[in-house]
Design an enzyme around this catalytic site. Sequence first.
Site, mmCIF file in Angstrom:
data_model
loop_
_atom_site.group_PDB
_atom_site.id
_atom_site.type_symbol
_atom_site.label_atom_id
_atom_site.label_comp_id
_atom_site.label_asym_id
_atom_site.label_seq_id
_atom_site.Cartn_x
_atom_site.Cartn_y
_atom_site.Cartn_z
ATOM 1 N N HIS A 112 34.359 91.662 75.294
ATOM 2 C CA HIS A 112 35.347 92.698 74.971
ATOM 3 C C HIS A 112 35.512 92.932 73.475
ATOM 4 C CE1 HIS A 112 37.265 91.800 79.155
ATOM 5 N NE2 HIS A 112 36.156 92.495 79.242
ATOM 6 N N ALA A 166 42.960 73.507 79.993
ATOM 7 C CA ALA A 166 41.633 73.480 79.391
ATOM 8 C C ALA A 166 41.548 72.475 78.243
ATOM 9 C CB ALA A 166 41.262 74.880 78.893
#
Length: 244
Positions: A124, A236
Amino acid sequence: MQLNRDNNVIEDVRNRLSVASSVTILTGAGISAESGVPTFRGEDGLWRNYRAEELATPQAFKRDPVLVWEWYNMRRERLSDIEPNQAHYALARLEKRVGDFTLITQNVDGLHEKGGSRNIIELHGNIWRVRCTGCGGIKDNHDVPIDILPYCVDCGGLLRPHIVWFGEMLPDDVLSSAYSALEICKIMIVVGTSGIVQPAASMAYTAKRAGAYVIEVNLEMTPNSGIVDRTIIGKAAEILPLLI
Ligand code: NAD
Ligand code: ZN
Protein backbone atom coordinates in the site's frame (compact mmCIF):
# COMPACT_ATOMS: atom_id res chain seq x y z
CA MET A 1 -5.11 -25.80 12.00
CA GLN A 2 -4.09 -25.68 15.59
CA LEU A 3 -4.81 -22.97 18.06
CA ASN A 4 -2.54 -22.59 21.02
CA ARG A 5 0.69 -21.12 22.12
CA ASP A 6 2.04 -24.02 24.09
CA ASN A 7 5.76 -24.55 24.10
CA ASN A 8 5.64 -27.52 21.73
CA VAL A 9 4.09 -25.41 19.01
CA ILE A 10 6.56 -22.58 19.55
CA GLU A 11 9.46 -25.02 19.47
CA ASP A 12 8.19 -26.81 16.38
CA VAL A 13 7.88 -23.53 14.47
CA ARG A 14 11.26 -22.35 15.74
CA ASN A 15 12.89 -25.56 14.49
CA ARG A 16 11.28 -25.24 11.09
CA LEU A 17 12.44 -21.62 10.82
CA SER A 18 15.98 -22.44 11.88
CA VAL A 19 16.51 -24.62 8.80
CA ALA A 20 14.28 -22.77 6.33
CA SER A 21 15.86 -21.69 3.07
CA SER A 22 12.97 -19.61 1.86
CA VAL A 23 10.60 -17.56 4.01
CA THR A 24 7.89 -15.05 3.11
CA ILE A 25 6.20 -12.86 5.72
CA LEU A 26 2.97 -10.89 5.43
CA THR A 27 2.34 -8.19 8.01
CA GLY A 28 -0.59 -5.91 8.76
CA ALA A 29 -1.44 -3.12 11.15
CA GLY A 30 -1.30 -5.48 14.17
CA ILE A 31 2.50 -5.72 14.05
CA SER A 32 2.77 -1.97 14.65
CA ALA A 33 0.09 -1.85 17.36
CA GLU A 34 2.58 -2.20 20.19
CA SER A 35 4.65 0.64 18.77
CA GLY A 36 1.59 2.80 19.33
CA VAL A 37 0.25 2.94 15.75
CA PRO A 38 -3.52 2.43 15.81
CA THR A 39 -4.88 -0.50 13.78
CA PHE A 40 -7.51 0.21 11.17
CA ARG A 41 -10.49 -0.58 13.33
CA GLY A 42 -8.82 1.06 16.31
CA GLU A 43 -8.07 4.26 14.42
CA ASP A 44 -9.49 7.17 16.34
CA GLY A 45 -12.17 8.39 14.03
CA LEU A 46 -12.35 11.85 12.62
CA TRP A 47 -9.92 14.60 11.69
CA ARG A 48 -11.59 18.00 11.28
CA ASN A 49 -14.81 16.03 10.78
CA TYR A 50 -13.43 13.94 7.89
CA ARG A 51 -13.13 10.17 7.85
CA ALA A 52 -10.02 8.54 6.31
CA GLU A 53 -12.22 7.23 3.48
CA GLU A 54 -13.04 10.84 2.55
CA LEU A 55 -9.41 11.99 2.43
CA ALA A 56 -7.40 9.01 1.16
CA THR A 57 -8.89 9.09 -2.33
CA PRO A 58 -7.75 10.45 -5.70
CA GLN A 59 -10.96 12.51 -5.89
CA ALA A 60 -10.24 14.23 -2.56
CA PHE A 61 -6.69 15.05 -3.69
CA LYS A 62 -7.91 16.47 -6.96
CA ARG A 63 -10.52 18.61 -5.21
CA ASP A 64 -8.36 19.85 -2.35
CA PRO A 65 -4.69 18.79 -2.33
CA VAL A 66 -3.91 21.25 0.48
CA LEU A 67 -6.43 19.56 2.78
CA VAL A 68 -5.14 16.07 1.96
CA TRP A 69 -1.52 17.11 2.51
CA GLU A 70 -2.47 18.74 5.84
CA TRP A 71 -3.95 15.44 6.93
CA TYR A 72 -0.81 13.56 5.88
CA ASN A 73 1.31 16.12 7.78
CA MET A 74 -0.70 15.34 10.91
CA ARG A 75 -0.12 11.61 10.35
CA ARG A 76 3.60 12.14 9.62
CA GLU A 77 3.90 14.12 12.83
CA ARG A 78 2.25 11.34 14.85
CA LEU A 79 4.48 8.68 13.30
CA SER A 80 7.75 10.60 13.40
CA ASP A 81 8.77 9.67 16.95
CA ILE A 82 7.37 6.12 16.89
CA GLU A 83 9.89 3.29 17.07
CA PRO A 84 9.80 -0.28 15.77
CA ASN A 85 9.03 -2.97 18.38
CA GLN A 86 10.46 -6.44 19.10
CA ALA A 87 8.37 -7.98 16.31
CA HIS A 88 9.91 -5.71 13.64
CA TYR A 89 13.40 -6.37 15.01
CA ALA A 90 12.86 -10.16 15.09
CA LEU A 91 11.93 -10.15 11.40
CA ALA A 92 15.04 -8.13 10.57
CA ARG A 93 17.15 -10.77 12.38
CA LEU A 94 15.41 -13.59 10.52
CA GLU A 95 16.15 -11.93 7.18
CA LYS A 96 19.88 -11.96 7.97
CA ARG A 97 20.00 -15.73 8.29
CA VAL A 98 17.51 -16.93 5.65
CA GLY A 99 18.86 -17.12 2.11
CA ASP A 100 15.65 -16.20 0.41
CA PHE A 101 13.54 -13.80 2.44
CA THR A 102 10.70 -11.50 1.45
CA LEU A 103 8.64 -9.29 3.72
CA ILE A 104 5.29 -8.24 2.28
CA THR A 105 3.52 -5.55 4.29
CA GLN A 106 0.22 -3.72 4.13
CA ASN A 107 1.59 -1.10 6.50
CA VAL A 108 2.57 2.34 5.30
CA ASP A 109 4.33 3.43 8.51
CA GLY A 110 7.90 2.61 7.43
CA LEU A 111 8.64 0.74 10.69
CA HIS A 112 10.01 -2.40 8.99
CA GLU A 113 12.64 -0.37 7.19
CA LYS A 114 13.44 1.52 10.39
CA GLY A 115 13.74 -1.83 12.20
CA GLY A 116 16.39 -3.06 9.76
CA SER A 117 14.41 -5.13 7.23
CA ARG A 118 15.63 -4.78 3.65
CA ASN A 119 13.72 -6.90 1.14
CA ILE A 120 10.31 -5.29 1.69
CA ILE A 121 7.32 -5.24 -0.64
CA GLU A 122 5.01 -2.41 0.41
CA LEU A 123 1.59 -3.32 -0.95
CA HIS A 124 0.00 0.00 0.00
CA GLY A 125 3.00 2.31 -0.34
CA ASN A 126 4.84 4.27 2.33
CA ILE A 127 3.91 7.48 4.09
CA TRP A 128 7.60 8.57 3.97
CA ARG A 129 7.71 8.59 0.17
CA VAL A 130 6.22 11.01 -2.35
CA ARG A 131 5.27 10.39 -5.96
CA CYS A 132 5.09 12.94 -8.77
CA THR A 133 1.68 13.24 -10.45
CA GLY A 134 3.55 14.48 -13.56
CA CYS A 135 6.55 12.23 -14.23
CA GLY A 136 5.69 9.43 -11.78
CA GLY A 137 9.05 9.68 -10.01
CA ILE A 138 9.14 8.29 -6.44
CA LYS A 139 11.39 9.82 -3.78
CA ASP A 140 12.04 9.39 -0.06
CA ASN A 141 10.82 12.35 1.93
CA HIS A 142 10.97 12.50 5.73
CA ASP A 143 10.02 16.16 6.19
CA VAL A 144 7.76 16.88 9.15
CA PRO A 145 5.86 18.87 8.19
CA ILE A 146 6.22 18.72 4.44
CA ASP A 147 5.96 22.12 2.63
CA ILE A 148 2.46 22.53 1.24
CA LEU A 149 2.09 22.23 -1.65
CA PRO A 150 5.16 20.17 -2.60
CA TYR A 151 6.34 20.12 -6.24
CA CYS A 152 8.69 17.84 -8.20
CA VAL A 153 12.23 19.18 -8.64
CA ASP A 154 12.53 17.29 -11.95
CA CYS A 155 9.36 18.29 -13.80
CA GLY A 156 7.47 20.76 -11.59
CA GLY A 157 4.49 18.40 -11.18
CA LEU A 158 2.46 18.25 -7.97
CA LEU A 159 3.73 15.63 -5.51
CA ARG A 160 1.31 13.26 -3.76
CA PRO A 161 1.82 10.73 -0.97
CA HIS A 162 3.15 7.41 -2.33
CA ILE A 163 0.14 5.55 -0.94
CA VAL A 164 -2.47 3.33 -2.57
CA TRP A 165 -5.70 5.20 -1.88
CA PHE A 166 -9.26 3.90 -1.68
CA GLY A 167 -10.45 3.07 -5.18
CA GLU A 168 -6.92 2.70 -6.60
CA MET A 169 -5.31 -0.47 -7.94
CA LEU A 170 -2.16 -1.97 -6.49
CA PRO A 171 0.72 -1.57 -8.96
CA ASP A 172 1.21 -4.68 -11.14
CA ASP A 173 4.94 -5.00 -10.46
CA VAL A 174 4.36 -4.89 -6.69
CA LEU A 175 1.68 -7.57 -6.91
CA SER A 176 3.65 -9.86 -9.17
CA SER A 177 6.74 -9.77 -6.97
CA ALA A 178 4.53 -10.51 -3.95
CA TYR A 179 2.97 -13.50 -5.70
CA SER A 180 6.32 -14.94 -6.76
CA ALA A 181 7.56 -14.71 -3.18
CA LEU A 182 4.40 -16.50 -2.00
CA GLU A 183 4.73 -19.22 -4.58
CA ILE A 184 8.37 -20.11 -3.92
CA CYS A 185 8.48 -19.91 -0.12
CA LYS A 186 8.71 -22.99 2.11
CA ILE A 187 7.42 -21.16 5.16
CA MET A 188 5.04 -18.24 5.38
CA ILE A 189 4.16 -16.27 8.51
CA VAL A 190 1.10 -13.99 8.54
CA VAL A 191 1.33 -11.42 11.34
CA GLY A 192 -1.29 -8.99 12.65
CA THR A 193 -3.56 -8.79 9.65
CA SER A 194 -7.31 -9.16 9.82
CA GLY A 195 -7.53 -11.20 6.64
CA ILE A 196 -10.33 -8.99 5.34
CA VAL A 197 -8.62 -6.46 3.04
CA GLN A 198 -7.88 -7.88 -0.44
CA PRO A 199 -5.58 -8.90 -2.03
CA ALA A 200 -3.60 -9.54 1.17
CA ALA A 201 -6.51 -11.55 2.57
CA SER A 202 -5.94 -14.37 0.08
CA MET A 203 -2.13 -14.46 0.27
CA ALA A 204 -1.95 -17.12 2.98
CA TYR A 205 -4.06 -19.32 0.75
CA THR A 206 -1.80 -18.68 -2.25
CA ALA A 207 1.27 -19.79 -0.28
CA LYS A 208 -0.55 -22.78 1.24
CA ARG A 209 -1.72 -23.98 -2.17
CA ALA A 210 1.83 -23.67 -3.51
CA GLY A 211 3.05 -25.98 -0.74
CA ALA A 212 4.26 -23.67 2.02
CA TYR A 213 3.88 -24.34 5.73
CA VAL A 214 1.81 -21.36 6.92
CA ILE A 215 1.80 -19.90 10.43
CA GLU A 216 -0.47 -17.12 11.64
CA VAL A 217 0.27 -14.83 14.60
CA ASN A 218 -2.65 -12.72 15.78
CA LEU A 219 -4.48 -11.61 18.90
CA GLU A 220 -7.56 -13.46 17.69
CA MET A 221 -8.83 -15.93 15.11
CA THR A 222 -9.27 -14.50 11.60
CA PRO A 223 -10.67 -15.72 8.28
CA ASN A 224 -7.12 -17.03 7.62
CA SER A 225 -7.20 -19.30 10.67
CA GLY A 226 -9.16 -21.99 8.86
CA ILE A 227 -6.57 -22.50 6.13
CA VAL A 228 -3.21 -22.06 7.88
CA ASP A 229 -1.22 -24.87 9.50
CA ARG A 230 -0.88 -23.13 12.86
CA THR A 231 -2.49 -20.13 14.47
CA ILE A 232 -0.56 -18.77 17.43
CA ILE A 233 -2.66 -16.42 19.53
CA GLY A 234 -0.72 -13.61 21.16
CA LYS A 235 0.97 -10.27 20.67
CA ALA A 236 3.36 -10.12 17.74
CA ALA A 237 6.05 -8.41 19.84
CA GLU A 238 5.98 -11.33 22.29
CA ILE A 239 5.52 -14.27 19.92
CA LEU A 240 7.93 -13.42 17.08
CA PRO A 241 11.03 -13.15 19.31
CA LEU A 242 10.14 -16.62 20.67
CA LEU A 243 9.92 -18.07 17.16
CA ILE A 244 13.06 -16.43 15.79
P1 NAD B 1 -6.56 -4.40 10.53
O1 NAD B 1 -6.56 -3.19 11.41
O2 NAD B 1 -7.73 -4.69 9.71
O3 NAD B 1 -6.31 -5.69 11.45
C1 NAD B 1 -5.30 -5.72 12.41
C2 NAD B 1 -5.14 -7.15 12.87
O4 NAD B 1 -4.06 -7.21 13.79
C3 NAD B 1 -6.37 -7.71 13.59
O5 NAD B 1 -6.62 -9.01 13.09
C4 NAD B 1 -5.94 -7.76 15.06
O6 NAD B 1 -6.51 -8.86 15.75
C5 NAD B 1 -4.44 -7.94 14.93
N1 NAD B 1 -3.65 -7.39 16.03
C6 NAD B 1 -3.88 -6.25 16.73
N2 NAD B 1 -2.90 -6.04 17.62
C7 NAD B 1 -2.04 -7.09 17.49
C8 NAD B 1 -0.83 -7.46 18.13
N3 NAD B 1 -0.29 -6.70 19.10
N4 NAD B 1 -0.19 -8.61 17.74
C9 NAD B 1 -0.72 -9.38 16.75
N5 NAD B 1 -1.86 -9.08 16.11
C10 NAD B 1 -2.51 -7.96 16.47
O7 NAD B 1 -5.21 -4.32 9.70
P2 NAD B 1 -4.83 -4.86 8.26
O8 NAD B 1 -5.26 -6.26 8.11
O9 NAD B 1 -3.39 -4.54 8.13
O10 NAD B 1 -5.65 -3.97 7.24
C11 NAD B 1 -5.83 -2.60 7.50
C12 NAD B 1 -5.53 -1.65 6.35
O11 NAD B 1 -5.24 -0.36 6.91
C13 NAD B 1 -4.33 -2.01 5.56
O12 NAD B 1 -4.68 -1.77 4.25
C14 NAD B 1 -3.22 -1.02 5.99
O13 NAD B 1 -2.57 -0.50 4.84
C15 NAD B 1 -3.94 0.11 6.65
N6 NAD B 1 -3.33 0.52 7.94
C16 NAD B 1 -1.98 0.62 8.09
C17 NAD B 1 -1.40 0.96 9.32
C18 NAD B 1 0.10 1.07 9.48
O14 NAD B 1 0.80 1.41 8.53
N7 NAD B 1 0.65 0.78 10.67
C19 NAD B 1 -2.24 1.21 10.42
C20 NAD B 1 -3.64 1.11 10.24
C21 NAD B 1 -4.16 0.76 8.98
ZN1 ZN C 1 8.00 14.98 -11.75
